[in-house]
Scaffold this active site. Structure first.
Site, PDB file in Angstrom:
ATOM      1  N   LYS A  13     106.497 -41.858  84.305  1.00  0.00           N
ATOM      2  CA  LYS A  13     107.216 -40.597  84.494  1.00  0.00           C
ATOM      3  C   LYS A  13     107.687 -40.011  83.173  1.00  0.00           C
ATOM      4  O   LYS A  13     107.485 -38.836  82.902  1.00  0.00           O
ATOM      5  CB  LYS A  13     108.456 -40.782  85.381  1.00  0.00           C
ATOM      6  CG  LYS A  13     108.179 -41.255  86.781  1.00  0.00           C
ATOM      7  CD  LYS A  13     109.467 -41.345  87.593  1.00  0.00           C
ATOM      8  CE  LYS A  13     110.476 -42.332  87.044  1.00  0.00           C
ATOM      9  NZ  LYS A  13     110.092 -43.738  87.165  1.00  0.00           N
ATOM     10  N   ARG A  88     117.580 -40.184  93.002  1.00  0.00           N
ATOM     11  CA  ARG A  88     117.067 -41.503  93.394  1.00  0.00           C
ATOM     12  C   ARG A  88     117.701 -42.023  94.656  1.00  0.00           C
ATOM     13  O   ARG A  88     117.345 -43.114  95.114  1.00  0.00           O
ATOM     14  CB  ARG A  88     117.365 -42.531  92.295  1.00  0.00           C
ATOM     15  CG  ARG A  88     116.520 -42.340  91.092  1.00  0.00           C
ATOM     16  CD  ARG A  88     116.628 -43.578  90.209  1.00  0.00           C
ATOM     17  NE  ARG A  88     116.333 -43.168  88.873  1.00  0.00           N
ATOM     18  CZ  ARG A  88     115.639 -43.884  88.003  1.00  0.00           C
ATOM     19  NH1 ARG A  88     115.205 -45.067  88.319  1.00  0.00           N
ATOM     20  NH2 ARG A  88     115.398 -43.408  86.816  1.00  0.00           N
ATOM     21  N   ARG A 127     106.130 -52.844  77.432  1.00  0.00           N
ATOM     22  CA  ARG A 127     107.176 -52.004  76.840  1.00  0.00           C
ATOM     23  C   ARG A 127     108.346 -52.873  76.365  1.00  0.00           C
ATOM     24  O   ARG A 127     108.976 -52.568  75.352  1.00  0.00           O
ATOM     25  CB  ARG A 127     107.654 -50.978  77.876  1.00  0.00           C
ATOM     26  CG  ARG A 127     108.618 -49.968  77.299  1.00  0.00           C
ATOM     27  CD  ARG A 127     108.929 -48.860  78.266  1.00  0.00           C
ATOM     28  NE  ARG A 127     109.813 -49.296  79.328  1.00  0.00           N
ATOM     29  CZ  ARG A 127     110.160 -48.552  80.377  1.00  0.00           C
ATOM     30  NH1 ARG A 127     109.658 -47.340  80.510  1.00  0.00           N
ATOM     31  NH2 ARG A 127     110.969 -49.006  81.302  1.00  0.00           N
ATOM     32  N   ARG A 133     113.843 -52.742  75.414  1.00  0.00           N
ATOM     33  CA  ARG A 133     114.842 -52.210  76.342  1.00  0.00           C
ATOM     34  C   ARG A 133     115.493 -53.361  77.090  1.00  0.00           C
ATOM     35  O   ARG A 133     114.810 -54.243  77.586  1.00  0.00           O
ATOM     36  CB  ARG A 133     114.159 -51.258  77.328  1.00  0.00           C
ATOM     37  CG  ARG A 133     114.613 -49.828  77.176  1.00  0.00           C
ATOM     38  CD  ARG A 133     113.843 -48.905  78.064  1.00  0.00           C
ATOM     39  NE  ARG A 133     114.224 -49.020  79.465  1.00  0.00           N
ATOM     40  CZ  ARG A 133     113.887 -48.118  80.385  1.00  0.00           C
ATOM     41  NH1 ARG A 133     113.166 -47.068  80.042  1.00  0.00           N
ATOM     42  NH2 ARG A 133     114.253 -48.278  81.634  1.00  0.00           N
ATOM     43  N   ARG A 144     114.629 -53.879  89.517  1.00  0.00           N
ATOM     44  CA  ARG A 144     114.449 -52.416  89.491  1.00  0.00           C
ATOM     45  C   ARG A 144     113.377 -51.985  90.483  1.00  0.00           C
ATOM     46  O   ARG A 144     113.505 -50.950  91.132  1.00  0.00           O
ATOM     47  CB  ARG A 144     114.094 -51.951  88.082  1.00  0.00           C
ATOM     48  CG  ARG A 144     115.336 -51.893  87.169  1.00  0.00           C
ATOM     49  CD  ARG A 144     114.988 -51.896  85.704  1.00  0.00           C
ATOM     50  NE  ARG A 144     114.123 -50.816  85.326  1.00  0.00           N
ATOM     51  CZ  ARG A 144     113.234 -50.898  84.333  1.00  0.00           C
ATOM     52  NH1 ARG A 144     113.092 -52.021  83.649  1.00  0.00           N
ATOM     53  NH2 ARG A 144     112.498 -49.867  84.037  1.00  0.00           N
TER      54      ARG A 144
HETATM   55  P1  ADP Z   1     112.972 -46.619  85.151  1.00  0.00           P
HETATM   56  O1  ADP Z   1     112.541 -45.505  86.020  1.00  0.00           O
HETATM   57  O2  ADP Z   1     111.834 -47.211  84.378  1.00  0.00           O
HETATM   58  O3  ADP Z   1     113.793 -47.656  85.862  1.00  0.00           O
HETATM   59  P2  ADP Z   1     114.894 -44.943  83.723  1.00  0.00           P
HETATM   60  O4  ADP Z   1     114.922 -44.801  82.255  1.00  0.00           O
HETATM   61  O5  ADP Z   1     114.540 -43.739  84.506  1.00  0.00           O
HETATM   62  O6  ADP Z   1     113.882 -46.125  83.972  1.00  0.00           O
HETATM   63  O7  ADP Z   1     116.291 -45.484  84.249  1.00  0.00           O
HETATM   64  C1  ADP Z   1     116.896 -46.625  83.680  1.00  0.00           C
HETATM   65  C2  ADP Z   1     118.192 -46.968  84.427  1.00  0.00           C
HETATM   66  O8  ADP Z   1     119.123 -45.871  84.334  1.00  0.00           O
HETATM   67  C3  ADP Z   1     118.071 -47.225  85.929  1.00  0.00           C
HETATM   68  O9  ADP Z   1     117.663 -48.546  86.235  1.00  0.00           O
HETATM   69  C4  ADP Z   1     119.503 -46.919  86.390  1.00  0.00           C
HETATM   70  O10 ADP Z   1     120.399 -47.975  86.104  1.00  0.00           O
HETATM   71  C5  ADP Z   1     119.904 -45.746  85.522  1.00  0.00           C
HETATM   72  N1  ADP Z   1     119.577 -44.461  86.200  1.00  0.00           N
HETATM   73  C6  ADP Z   1     118.666 -43.535  85.788  1.00  0.00           C
HETATM   74  N2  ADP Z   1     118.608 -42.512  86.652  1.00  0.00           N
HETATM   75  C7  ADP Z   1     119.508 -42.786  87.639  1.00  0.00           C
HETATM   76  C8  ADP Z   1     119.921 -42.127  88.831  1.00  0.00           C
HETATM   77  N3  ADP Z   1     119.396 -40.958  89.207  1.00  0.00           N
HETATM   78  N4  ADP Z   1     120.867 -42.709  89.594  1.00  0.00           N
HETATM   79  C9  ADP Z   1     121.420 -43.861  89.252  1.00  0.00           C
HETATM   80  N5  ADP Z   1     121.079 -44.551  88.159  1.00  0.00           N
HETATM   81  C10 ADP Z   1     120.133 -44.032  87.353  1.00  0.00           C
END
Ligand code: ADP
Length: 187
Positions: A13, A88, A127, A133, A144
């Site tokens: 994404k 989400r 990654r 990360r 996750r």
């Molecule tokens: P990925 O989709 O690979 O898990 P992201 O960089 O999009 O990685 O998100 C990393 C973390 O940030 C998530 O695991 C969560 O803890 C937090 N996060 C991101 N977007 C949201 C959201 N919309 N609601 C709640 N937590 C979020």
């Protein structure tokens, strides 16, 4: 153009949203990136978010919703945006509906970027080695993926019912996936 990017962790994404936003001349808004930048700057928001992120859990909706509301109110989001990683949860969907309705806007498209679980785990592990990360460890990756399946995958059906969902295959070369996305958004 107002677009949401959905899909499991590792689907690509972030990479694709950045490329496409540049191409379309609109902003790429990634909630994960905003959280990470707050974590690295040690802001109160970052300190609050870090504990959840490091466990692979979602940051609480109230925190996330306020952050997105502020970001979408910035002038550069007026011309359109690609929102990556939000909403989400069902509560976030309803909140976003409200934000857009307040400004008389609506979503043009929701893209679901797909990839099978083996590929996701391979990409996230790679990654982890490249970027370090803190949420890319095997245990947190597993969590996750679970949280996505439980809380976020059901939203796909919700957007499908609204008739604005398009699934795009996230496998293959980055350029090929971008080309698929361009086609999907043109239709
Ligand atoms: P990925 O989709 O690979 O898990 P992201 O960089 O999009 O990685 O998100 C990393 C973390 O940030 C998530 O695991 C969560 O803890 C937090 N996060 C991101 N977007 C949201 C959201 N919309 N609601 C709640 N937590 C979020």
């Amino acid at each position: 153009m107002r677009v949401l990017f959905m899909g499991p962790p590792g689907a690509g994404k972030g990479t694709q949203a950045a490329l496409l936003a540049q191409r379309l001349g609109i902003v790429h808004i990634s909630t994960g990136d905003i959280f990470r930048s707050n974590v690295s700057q040690g802001t109160p928001l970052g300190l609050r978010a870090k504990a959840f992120m490091d466990k692979g859990e979602y940051v609480p909706d109230d925190v996330t919703n306020d952050m997105v509301r502020d970001r979408l109110a910035q002038p550069d989001a007026e011309a359109g945006f690609i929102l990556d990683g939000y909403p989400r949860t069902v509560a976030q969907v309803l909140e976003l509906d409200g934000m857009l309705a307040d400004s008389g806007e609506q979503l043009d498209a929701v893209i679901e970027l797909t990839a099978d679980t083996d590929e996701l785990v391979t990409r996230l592990s790679k990654r982890a080695q490249e970027q370090g990360r803190t949420d890319d460890t095997p245990e947190v990756i597993r969590r996750r993926l679970e949280v996505y399946a439980d809380s976020t995958a059901p939203l796909i059906a919700l957007f499908a019912e609204r008739g604005i969902l398009t699934a795009v295959d996230g496998l293959g070369a980055i350029d090929d996936v971008t080309a698929r996305l361009v086609t999907a958004l043109a239709n």
